[in-house]
Write a protein that holds these residues in place. Structure first.
Motif, PDB file in Angstrom:
ATOM      1  N   ALA A   1      39.873 -24.905  -3.878  1.00  0.00           N
ATOM      2  CA  ALA A   1      38.310 -24.469  -3.817  1.00  0.00           C
ATOM      3  C   ALA A   1      37.424 -25.576  -3.771  1.00  0.00           C
ATOM      4  O   ALA A   1      36.218 -25.324  -3.234  1.00  0.00           O
ATOM      5  CB  ALA A   1      38.203 -23.710  -5.640  1.00  0.00           C
TER       6      ALA A   1
ATOM      7  N   LEU B   1      35.706 -20.159 -11.746  1.00  0.00           N
ATOM      8  CA  LEU B   1      37.159 -20.289 -11.240  1.00  0.00           C
ATOM      9  C   LEU B   1      37.841 -19.667 -12.457  1.00  0.00           C
ATOM     10  O   LEU B   1      37.737 -20.093 -13.451  1.00  0.00           O
ATOM     11  CB  LEU B   1      37.574 -21.522 -10.528  1.00  0.00           C
ATOM     12  CG  LEU B   1      36.977 -21.929  -9.286  1.00  0.00           C
ATOM     13  CD1 LEU B   1      37.342 -23.285  -9.061  1.00  0.00           C
ATOM     14  CD2 LEU B   1      36.661 -21.171  -8.336  1.00  0.00           C
TER      15      LEU B   1
ATOM     16  N   TRP C   1      42.509 -24.885  -7.714  1.00  0.00           N
ATOM     17  CA  TRP C   1      41.091 -25.517  -7.968  1.00  0.00           C
ATOM     18  C   TRP C   1      40.866 -26.466  -7.005  1.00  0.00           C
ATOM     19  O   TRP C   1      39.745 -26.572  -6.315  1.00  0.00           O
ATOM     20  CB  TRP C   1      41.046 -26.069  -9.455  1.00  0.00           C
ATOM     21  CG  TRP C   1      41.193 -24.943 -10.538  1.00  0.00           C
ATOM     22  CD1 TRP C   1      41.119 -23.617 -10.398  1.00  0.00           C
ATOM     23  CD2 TRP C   1      41.953 -25.343 -11.835  1.00  0.00           C
ATOM     24  NE1 TRP C   1      41.347 -23.290 -11.566  1.00  0.00           N
ATOM     25  CE2 TRP C   1      41.849 -24.086 -12.551  1.00  0.00           C
ATOM     26  CE3 TRP C   1      42.308 -26.227 -12.574  1.00  0.00           C
ATOM     27  CZ2 TRP C   1      42.412 -23.701 -13.842  1.00  0.00           C
ATOM     28  CZ3 TRP C   1      42.623 -26.372 -13.808  1.00  0.00           C
ATOM     29  CH2 TRP C   1      42.834 -25.027 -14.367  1.00  0.00           C
TER      30      TRP C   1
END
Length: 234
Positions: free
Chosen positions: A42, A217, A39
């Motif tokens: 990202a 996500l 994460w």
């Protein structure tokens, strides 16, 4: 041990994070089953930080994400309400500028930052819409907003499995890895009570942002929300 309730009183939230600061990153790694690093990656890719840009990382905690953003050559300010988090962060990341700050009343000038980002912190703010207005204020015209937050998986089967994980697995992991298991009871409840992707997008638009959108996500367990502060001519 300090545990914030869902009224999200700032002093309670700050005290809770003070207590978990030392082992916060380790516990998050266990709870996310390794996804926290994905994460974070990202978030950095979505921001695409450029050398010389000034970036405000709100609810930065110990500065783990701030340090990654700074590798690009951007000038990153890590802001957090918890002095305990900041103290740990300054030890681990001495090259990052840390500022104790209330997201609802940021101690920065208007139009100061190229990027404002917050990861897994917006839901812990007493008035998230007021915080969004502050993020808008401190961004330069044309500046970028990036929010990473827990969200609502659109698929029913994923929601069911995720809820079971939060109810049965998470307490066991927290009990073994956290210095304040009660704090994570609050955090789990704050996740389940947080609005879905569509409502958060409405809040972002309501603060004045344009080009608002989101990307899920991990099947929607987490979502990246983005927006821009418009330039006057737009």
């Amino acid at each position: 041990m300090a545990t914030a309730d869902l009224s999200k009183q700032p002093d309670q939230v700050s005290a809770m994070f003070d207590e978990v600061a030392r082992h916060y990153d380790r516990t998050n790694g266990f709870l996310s089953m390794g996804n926290s690093a994905l994460w974070r990656h990202a978030v950095v890719r979505a921001i695409d930080p450029q050398p010389g840009e000034r970036i405000l990382d709100i609810a930065a905690g110990t500065g783990t994400s701030s340090a990654v953003l700074a590798r690009s050559g951007a000038r990153v300010v890590a802001a957090d309400f918890s002095q305990g988090m900041i103290d740990v962060g300054r030890t681990r990341n001495p090259h990052i500028e840390f500022v104790q700050a209330d997201a609802m009343d940021l101690p920065f000038d208007d139009n100061e930052f190229d990027v404002v980002t917050i990861s897994f912190g917006l839901r812990n703010i007493k008035d998230p819409r007021k915080a969004l207005a502050e993020m808008y204020r401190v961004l330069k015209p044309g500046g970028r907003l990036l929010i990473c937050e827990f969200s609502t998986p659109p698929a029913a089967v994923v929601r069911t499995g995720y809820n079971a994980y939060m109810r049965y697995v998470m307490p066991a992991v927290v009990g073994a890895t956290s210095s304040n298991p009660e704090a994570y009871t609050y955090l789990a409840t704050s996740i389940s009570d947080w609005p879905d992707q569509a409502i958060l997008s409405q809040w972002i638009r309501g603060a004045g942002f344009t080009r608002v959108g989101h990307r899920n996500l991990t099947a929607g367990i987490v979502a990246l929300h983005r927006g821009r502060k418009p330039i006057a001519s737009e």
